[in-house]
Motif scaffolding. Sequence first.
Motif, PDB file in Angstrom:
ATOM      1  N   THR A  73      40.129  33.452 -58.785  1.00 16.08           N
ATOM      2  CA  THR A  73      39.196  32.127 -59.361  1.00 16.08           C
ATOM      3  C   THR A  73      39.620  30.938 -58.176  1.00 16.08           C
ATOM      4  O   THR A  73      38.809  30.184 -57.973  1.00 16.08           O
ATOM      5  N   ASN A  74      40.771  31.188 -57.688  1.00 16.87           N
ATOM      6  CA  ASN A  74      40.967  29.891 -56.604  1.00 16.87           C
ATOM      7  C   ASN A  74      40.075  30.001 -55.392  1.00 16.87           C
ATOM      8  O   ASN A  74      39.380  28.853 -55.039  1.00 16.87           O
ATOM      9  N   ALA A  75      40.117  31.229 -54.938  1.00 17.03           N
ATOM     10  CA  ALA A  75      39.280  31.635 -53.741  1.00 17.03           C
ATOM     11  C   ALA A  75      37.645  31.401 -54.011  1.00 17.03           C
ATOM     12  O   ALA A  75      36.919  30.701 -53.160  1.00 17.03           O
ATOM     13  N   LEU A  76      37.222  31.750 -55.030  1.00 17.77           N
ATOM     14  CA  LEU A  76      35.916  31.380 -55.653  1.00 17.77           C
ATOM     15  C   LEU A  76      35.685  30.228 -55.646  1.00 17.77           C
ATOM     16  O   LEU A  76      34.493  29.670 -55.174  1.00 17.77           O
ATOM     17  N   ALA A  77      36.542  29.203 -56.402  1.00 18.78           N
ATOM     18  CA  ALA A  77      36.246  27.829 -56.337  1.00 18.78           C
ATOM     19  C   ALA A  77      36.053  27.144 -54.915  1.00 18.78           C
ATOM     20  O   ALA A  77      35.314  26.395 -54.578  1.00 18.78           O
ATOM     21  N   LEU A  78      37.027  27.474 -53.927  1.00 24.48           N
ATOM     22  CA  LEU A  78      37.105  27.026 -52.677  1.00 24.48           C
ATOM     23  C   LEU A  78      35.915  27.370 -52.092  1.00 24.48           C
ATOM     24  O   LEU A  78      35.295  26.733 -51.119  1.00 24.48           O
ATOM     25  N   VAL A 126      38.421  20.513 -57.430  1.00 25.71           N
ATOM     26  CA  VAL A 126      38.356  18.914 -57.361  1.00 25.71           C
ATOM     27  C   VAL A 126      38.070  18.519 -55.901  1.00 25.71           C
ATOM     28  O   VAL A 126      38.769  19.028 -54.930  1.00 25.71           O
ATOM     29  N   VAL A 127      37.207  17.914 -55.756  1.00 27.56           N
ATOM     30  CA  VAL A 127      36.572  17.542 -54.261  1.00 27.56           C
ATOM     31  C   VAL A 127      36.976  15.962 -54.367  1.00 27.56           C
ATOM     32  O   VAL A 127      36.631  15.045 -55.257  1.00 27.56           O
ATOM     33  N   LEU A 146      48.235  25.260 -56.405  1.00 25.05           N
ATOM     34  CA  LEU A 146      47.137  24.423 -56.000  1.00 25.05           C
ATOM     35  C   LEU A 146      46.855  24.977 -54.456  1.00 25.05           C
ATOM     36  O   LEU A 146      47.918  25.187 -53.532  1.00 25.05           O
ATOM     37  N   GLU A 147      45.503  25.223 -53.995  1.00 22.82           N
ATOM     38  CA  GLU A 147      45.151  25.556 -52.664  1.00 22.82           C
ATOM     39  C   GLU A 147      44.065  24.562 -52.233  1.00 22.82           C
ATOM     40  O   GLU A 147      43.562  24.114 -53.069  1.00 22.82           O
ATOM     41  N   SER A 148      44.095  24.414 -51.067  1.00 24.19           N
ATOM     42  CA  SER A 148      43.135  23.319 -50.433  1.00 24.19           C
ATOM     43  C   SER A 148      42.404  23.558 -49.380  1.00 24.19           C
ATOM     44  O   SER A 148      42.930  24.464 -48.722  1.00 24.19           O
ATOM     45  N   THR A 149      41.334  23.056 -48.851  1.00 23.36           N
ATOM     46  CA  THR A 149      40.301  23.164 -47.716  1.00 23.36           C
ATOM     47  C   THR A 149      39.931  22.020 -47.441  1.00 23.36           C
ATOM     48  O   THR A 149      39.379  21.131 -48.311  1.00 23.36           O
ATOM     49  N   LEU A 150      39.881  21.535 -46.159  1.00 24.35           N
ATOM     50  CA  LEU A 150      38.912  20.476 -45.686  1.00 24.35           C
ATOM     51  C   LEU A 150      37.502  20.637 -45.637  1.00 24.35           C
ATOM     52  O   LEU A 150      36.955  21.792 -45.264  1.00 24.35           O
ATOM     53  N   LEU A 151      36.832  19.537 -45.900  1.00 24.87           N
ATOM     54  CA  LEU A 151      35.371  19.493 -46.057  1.00 24.87           C
ATOM     55  C   LEU A 151      34.983  18.700 -44.905  1.00 24.87           C
ATOM     56  O   LEU A 151      35.796  17.834 -44.382  1.00 24.87           O
ATOM     57  N   ASP A 152      33.670  18.595 -44.612  1.00 22.58           N
ATOM     58  CA  ASP A 152      33.008  17.578 -43.944  1.00 22.58           C
ATOM     59  C   ASP A 152      33.069  16.024 -44.662  1.00 22.58           C
ATOM     60  O   ASP A 152      33.237  15.944 -45.673  1.00 22.58           O
ATOM     61  N   GLY A 153      32.864  14.921 -43.701  1.00 20.85           N
ATOM     62  CA  GLY A 153      32.844  13.744 -44.384  1.00 20.85           C
ATOM     63  C   GLY A 153      34.089  12.933 -44.822  1.00 20.85           C
ATOM     64  O   GLY A 153      34.278  12.263 -45.817  1.00 20.85           O
ATOM     65  N   PHE A 205      38.370  16.672 -48.780  1.00 20.19           N
ATOM     66  CA  PHE A 205      38.837  17.957 -49.178  1.00 20.19           C
ATOM     67  C   PHE A 205      38.795  18.461 -50.471  1.00 20.19           C
ATOM     68  O   PHE A 205      38.499  17.572 -51.363  1.00 20.19           O
ATOM     69  N   ALA A 206      38.699  19.711 -50.647  1.00 19.97           N
ATOM     70  CA  ALA A 206      38.672  20.502 -52.052  1.00 19.97           C
ATOM     71  C   ALA A 206      40.302  20.843 -52.234  1.00 19.97           C
ATOM     72  O   ALA A 206      40.743  21.476 -51.594  1.00 19.97           O
ATOM     73  N   VAL A 207      40.369  20.533 -53.605  1.00 22.33           N
ATOM     74  CA  VAL A 207      41.625  21.251 -54.069  1.00 22.33           C
ATOM     75  C   VAL A 207      41.333  22.347 -55.358  1.00 22.33           C
ATOM     76  O   VAL A 207      40.785  21.936 -56.183  1.00 22.33           O
TER      77      VAL A 207
END
Length: 274
Positions: free
Chosen positions: A25-30, A72-73, A139-146, A149-151
């Motif tokens: 579910t984490n991977a799908l959310a990201l 969460v974005v 909790l896992e996160s990824t950087l987004l543009d602008g 970041f997404a958590v």
Amino acid sequence: MGFTLAPTAASQGFRLEAHDSVGSTNALALERARAGDAGKLWVVSKKQESGRGRRGRVWATPEGNLAATLLVVTEGELRMAATLGFVAGLALADALDAVVPKGRISVALDGASAGRNRFELKWPNDVLASGAKLAGILLESTLLDGNRFAVAVGIGVNVVAHPEDLPYPATSLKALGATCDAETLFLALSDAWSENARLWADGRGLTAIRQRWLERAAGLGGEVAVRIDGDVVRGVFETIDEDCRFVIRESGGRMITVAAGDVHFGAVASAGAQ
């Protein structure tokens, strides 16, 4: 019944994506975040094929257990977003209190727990019942543009089954005599998240979250050992600080602050932390 959001969550703009089975579910959310999703999205499933725990450990979610991730974005500080794990722990404990009949769960954690709560929070990311792990939070996160970041706030709960081959005790709601199913628990979780997130207020309410967390803290005031990169620090679990870091008081009175590590309480503090 199927998965559904609590009316409070739906009214606040949360959305739901439910699955019978997923990889993670984490991977799908990201993935959804990288594709442009704006957040406030719950991704849930009763079965997870390739879930993860801390430090890449496998966390099995067989049929009937709950795997739930909130996306969460934000444009806020990643350091502050990391405290969402404490919000998640409180929300889950509140949800469990709401759906599990009183008297079904007792709490005992190697003598380190005062037994004030049926469900206790073990720093940094576990929920315990009867001294055993009932749920984990990742909790896992990824950087987004602008500059965003997404958590992914991942919550895995042993509803009907729990792993047997772990180096620490684990349990499930079913093993504890509770009859709650994953759908009912998620309904309560989506409601409890809304209230605890309101209290957190993008980090402005972290002091209140910290206080609530300490009221449910497992092992507070008891003997503890924390394994940090191969070294073991021993003492008494004193508190968590204003940034929710673990604070140990050594025998000589010196305070040590820990940002990350594996925590062992009571008798396990001597044997299990080696």
